[in-house]
Structure formats: structure tokens, C-alpha cells
Design an enzyme around this catalytic site. Sequence first.
Site, short mmCIF file in Angstrom:
data_model
loop_
_atom_site.label_atom_id
_atom_site.label_comp_id
_atom_site.label_asym_id
_atom_site.label_seq_id
_atom_site.Cartn_x
_atom_site.Cartn_y
_atom_site.Cartn_z
N LEU A 22 0.89 -1.78 0.15
CA LEU A 22 0.04 0.03 -0.25
C LEU A 22 1.05 1.50 0.32
O LEU A 22 0.38 2.53 -0.78
CB LEU A 22 -0.78 0.12 1.51
CG LEU A 22 -2.05 -0.08 0.79
CD1 LEU A 22 -2.71 -0.15 2.50
CD2 LEU A 22 -3.55 -0.28 0.24
N SER A 146 -7.40 -0.98 9.58
CA SER A 146 -7.90 -2.14 8.20
C SER A 146 -9.58 -1.85 9.07
O SER A 146 -10.14 -1.64 10.25
CB SER A 146 -7.29 -3.26 9.25
OG SER A 146 -7.71 -4.57 8.93
N TYR A 159 -4.17 -6.61 16.73
CA TYR A 159 -3.55 -6.44 15.53
C TYR A 159 -5.11 -5.48 15.45
O TYR A 159 -4.60 -4.35 15.29
CB TYR A 159 -3.18 -7.58 14.48
CG TYR A 159 -3.47 -6.60 13.11
CD1 TYR A 159 -2.00 -5.50 12.30
CD2 TYR A 159 -4.53 -6.23 12.16
CE1 TYR A 159 -2.09 -5.54 11.51
CE2 TYR A 159 -4.39 -5.94 11.03
CZ TYR A 159 -3.48 -5.11 11.07
OH TYR A 159 -3.69 -4.31 9.01
N LYS A 163 -5.96 -1.23 15.44
CA LYS A 163 -6.24 0.22 14.81
C LYS A 163 -7.19 0.29 14.83
O LYS A 163 -7.30 1.62 14.38
CB LYS A 163 -6.45 -1.06 13.32
CG LYS A 163 -4.77 -2.06 12.63
CD LYS A 163 -4.38 -0.46 12.14
CE LYS A 163 -2.96 -1.10 11.44
NZ LYS A 163 -2.28 -0.28 10.23
N THR A 194 -0.91 -7.30 -0.87
CA THR A 194 0.11 -7.74 -0.45
C THR A 194 1.24 -8.08 -0.15
O THR A 194 2.07 -7.53 -0.10
CB THR A 194 -0.16 -6.35 0.32
OG1 THR A 194 -0.54 -6.90 1.83
CG2 THR A 194 -1.18 -5.01 -0.24
#
Length: 287
Positions: A22, A146, A159, A163, A194
Site C-alpha cells: 500500500l 484495517s 492487531y 488499528k 500485498t
Amino acid sequence: MFENLFRLDGKVAVVTGAGNGLGRSFSLGLAAFGATVVCADRNLAGADETASLAKQSRGKAEPAHVDVADEKSVDQLWKEIEATYGRVDILINNAGESQAGALEDTPIGAVEDLFRVNVFGPVALTKAVLPGMRERRRGTVVMVGSMLSSFPVAFRSNYAATKSALKAYAFATRREVAPYGIRMISVEPGTIATGIGDRRSIHIGDDSPYRAEYETLAAATRRNEDAGISAASMATQIVDAALSEHPKPFYAKGNQAGVVFLLRRLAPRQLILDMTARKHGLPKVKI
């Protein structure tokens, strides 16, 4: 397509995590519309490659080293930017790490390390650019989150939490800095192809009682990521948002974002959690 062509001539943009994925797409998109882009990454070779690609398209870009988990590295980057360019007009806080595993199996040090990269680094860099933006009464800061923040799933708790913290910073600070012409934007990419899964840190014990379900989720995650939207597609929306005269506070793309966010507003929370788990291969468990 990107909008507001040529609006960025003479502007200075900083993109963290610019060495691939990104961040590379953001950098190339901003450079294509006239911005001078500082492509910052802890992997200087990746940052240099991104800057070279931008220059091949007649963009203006320079590589820079930064480890956002290291406060001294963030300070050094800011000093170099200030000495070279004197200002930052657009900051895209994109650098981050991915983590998965059972909460019970994850050392608290690993949780702290993740927050240093995904939260404290972006906040430190934002704090560095705000005084200049406030004095000039203009600027844009983008926090790249995210969709796991809005749709959390088992084994991705740490995670998702980082975010969610970034989104809260963007939403709360938006009004704080608005009187000075500064726009705070939160974006939530869905599943993107990605290769981030290859770089994800995993915390699951060999004999963990959670291991079987974690492996089920990991396999589904790999399939979802392989079929995810392209980084360039997501970058188009984010760069458009940065260029917009009146950007919205929140943007999301991928994973049928329009439909699932509408459903999130209308459906019971437990139903959304169950659907998110099922999307990742986990059956519904009645609590």
C-alpha cells in the site's frame, strides 16, 4: 481514477511504510499529481525502489529511513524533512506490522512491540507535523487502519486493537485540529493482496488448545488475502480522499465494504461477530 488533477504541485507528502504494498501505491499516486513524496521505510532499499519508480513516471520522490517503533528514528526523520523541505502538507501513516495468534499465547512484550509500531509511531510522527500544519492553517493526516477494527475476529485481537486505536485518534483529533485547517482521515482497507501474510508474526503454542481453530482461521485468511483487492485500487481511494476539498472522516474499501458496514449498523452485534468468524472459517459458538 484520481480526482483534482495537479492540486498537489509544490506540496510535500510523507508516506511511511513506502517500501512495498500500500505504501508504494500511495507514494506513486501522490507523486503522479505533483507532490514531492518522502518515501519512508525501515527498509531503505525498498524506499529507494519506490522513489525510483516514481521518478520513472516523472514524479518527485526521495527515499528516507525510518523505524516508526523507534522514537529516535522518528525524530531523526522529522529533523531531516524539516531541514530539507521545511514543512509537510500530507502525512500518510501507513507503516505497520501484522500479528496473529491466541491472546493467551502471545507474550505481553509482543503486544507492546506491536503497539509501538502500529500506534505510538504514527502518533509521534503526527505530533511532529501538527505544529507546522497549524501555523500554516492547512494539512492532511491519514491514519491507515484495517477493517478488522470494525469487524474483529478471533486470533487477530492485538492487531485489531492497534488499528482501533488509530481510528479513535483520527476521529477524536479531527475536531481538535479542524479550526486550524487540518484534516484528519481514517481509512480501513479490507483484505488486500500485498503479501503481508508472509510477514505476519504468529504467536500460537505447539500444544496450544487454540491451535486447531487458529490453523482453520489462518488457512481462510490466506485464501481471503490471495483473492483480495489490489493495493493500487485501495490507494486510489485514499489519494482521492487526501486530495478532496472536504474529505469524509472515514473511508473503507474491499470486502464489500458498502454492504457490510450497512449491515453492521442494522444487525445485532453478535450476528456481525458470528458472520465475521464464519468468513474466516470459524463456526458459530453459542455463548
